[in-house]
Design a protein around this motif. Structure first.
Motif, PDB file in Angstrom:
ATOM      1  N   ILE A 281     -16.026 -26.844  36.982  1.00  0.00           N
ATOM      2  CA  ILE A 281     -14.951 -26.413  36.066  1.00  0.00           C
ATOM      3  C   ILE A 281     -15.514 -25.758  34.812  1.00  0.00           C
ATOM      4  O   ILE A 281     -14.895 -24.883  34.220  1.00  0.00           O
TER       5      ILE A 281
ATOM      6  N   MET B   3     -10.709 -22.733  37.428  1.00  0.00           N
ATOM      7  CA  MET B   3      -9.689 -23.519  38.140  1.00  0.00           C
ATOM      8  C   MET B   3      -9.004 -22.660  39.206  1.00  0.00           C
ATOM      9  O   MET B   3      -8.766 -23.120  40.324  1.00  0.00           O
TER      10      MET B   3
ATOM     11  N   LEU C  90      -9.176 -32.305  35.250  1.00  0.00           N
ATOM     12  CA  LEU C  90      -8.883 -31.024  35.912  1.00  0.00           C
ATOM     13  C   LEU C  90      -9.283 -31.066  37.389  1.00  0.00           C
ATOM     14  O   LEU C  90      -8.566 -30.543  38.252  1.00  0.00           O
TER      15      LEU C  90
END
Ligand code: 5AD
Ligand code: SF4
Length: 363
Positions: free
Chosen positions: A23, A263, A215
């Motif tokens: 990420i 993402m 995330l």
């Protein structure tokens, strides 16, 4: 350590730790990730980009999400709802421009006057466009009965972002009470699916208190929920909201942008055949934000066709782009973005995700 995405993602279930470490991928590692995502995109969804005409139908909202500029508690917002006539005109504009699909978005209201009004409006759009428009609703949490009714009136898809799939984080960015409940949001997502909608969800990226672990879990959550569509965007602070006080905790704009692109790329790799939106908020952080997103895996754009006079009143976050851009300019801009990204506009098609088509066939 250099990570080789091909090797990692050949596994059936991507590992949380691998996702979390990618990420914040940068430089050569990030480039490798982007290249692999572009390859997956080319193989599984092709160069087509689908267009949805976005109508910001009303900013009246009974909720008080801590991040949102049009939250009910912000008394400085001028409240509006589009007239039926304005919606129909926008729908006609979308049809004339071969968008083939509309998104009606609004603040959340569950009262009968509102739910009836939407049912009537769906019916009117259906008649005015000869049933040619696919309609997506984005109107928050409603009862199962309302979802069912709107589905029967012709809505096909529904967008309801989970905002943060970690319950604790969700509860930090929303009040905790009966109108803002993580469990209720989850239940609504499941009900939408049961009711036969193509379901989309998503999160904000770069929220205060959010970690890369969160995330990575968001990505796994999308997979677990078997979503058809995902829309994610960077969180952008708004002065007249409670989260503004935590702005010192936010990652820089560059980090938020880079995380957002990573993402999108990771999502394309782990959910190869879904629809992923290049969202407006991406453009707030970088003029090329949406072009970049298309290149790394996004395949949906939503030109804003809301009547211009309401745009200033639908500012969910600061510096929202396109406030003064009329629907013609918005269309031309998005066409340019698609071209810059080396992709192709898919006009006149509904653009259901391949994922949905396959999921329906299996039934
Ligand atoms: N920054 C970025 N996105 C926001 N949204 C609301 N407020 C903000 C903000 N400050 C997003 C939420 C919501 C969608 C309609 O807009 O994710 O679901
Ligand atoms: Fe209302 Fe949606 Fe804003 Fe929450 S995010 S306050 S539900 S408009």
């Amino acid at each position: 350590m250099m990570i080789h995405p091909e090797e990692i993602f050949e596994r059936e279930m991507p590992q949380h730790s691998v996702l979390a470490s990618l990420i914040d991928a940068q430089d050569a590692e990030q480039q490798q990730l982007f290249n692999y995502a572009a390859q997956v995109r080319a193989e599984h969804v092709g160069p087509e980009v689908y267009f949805r005409g976005l109508i910001e139908y009303s900013n009246r909202c009974t909720k008080n999400c801590y991040y949102c500029g049009v939250r009910g508690g912000n008394a400085r917002v001028h409240r509006y709802a589009c007239s039926d006539q304005e919606v129909i005109e926008a729908a006609r504009f979308a049809m004339d421009n071969h968008y083939a699909s509309l998104v009606l978005q609004s603040g959340e209201r569950m009262d009968l006057a509102f739910t009836n009004q939407i049912a009537r409006l769906l019916d009117k759009i259906h008649r005015a466009t000869g049933g040619k428009m696919h309609i997506t609703l984005s109107m928050g949490e409603q009862t199962r009965e309302t979802y069912r009714r709107w589905r029967e009136c012709g809505a096909h898809r529904y967008l309801l972002r989970i905002e943060a799939s970690n319950r604790e984080l969700f509860e930090k960015i929303h009040p905790v009470n009966c109108t803002h409940s993580f469990d209720r949001r989850m239940e609504a997502l499941l009900q939408l699916r049961d009711t036969g909608y193509q379901v989309g969800s998503g999160v904000m990226i770069g929220l205060p208190f959010q970690t890369t672990d969160d995330l990575a879990n968001d990505l796994l959550f999308f997979r677990e929920m078997d979503l058809d569509m995902v829309g994610m965007g960077p969180y952008i602070e708004h002065e007249r909201t409670p989260l503004w006080q935590y702005r010192h905790l936010l990652p820089s704009s560059d980090v938020r942008l880079s995380r957002t692109m990573n993402m999108v790329a990771l999502l394309r790799i782990i959910m190869k055949d879904i629809n992923i939106a290049a969202t407006t908020a991406m453009q707030t952080l970088h003029p090329q934000g949406r072009t970049m997103a298309l290149k790394v895996g996004a395949n949906v754009m939503m030109p804003n066709i809301t009547p211009l006079r309401y745009r200033e009143d639908y500012l969910l976050y600061a510096n929202k782009p396109g406030v003064k851009e009329n629907p013609e300019d918005s269309r031309d801009n998005l066409m340019r973005i698609v071209e810059e990204a080396g992709m192709k506009m898919a006009l006149g098609v509904w653009g259901d995700s391949r994922h949905y088509a396959e999921r329906s066939e299996k039934k």
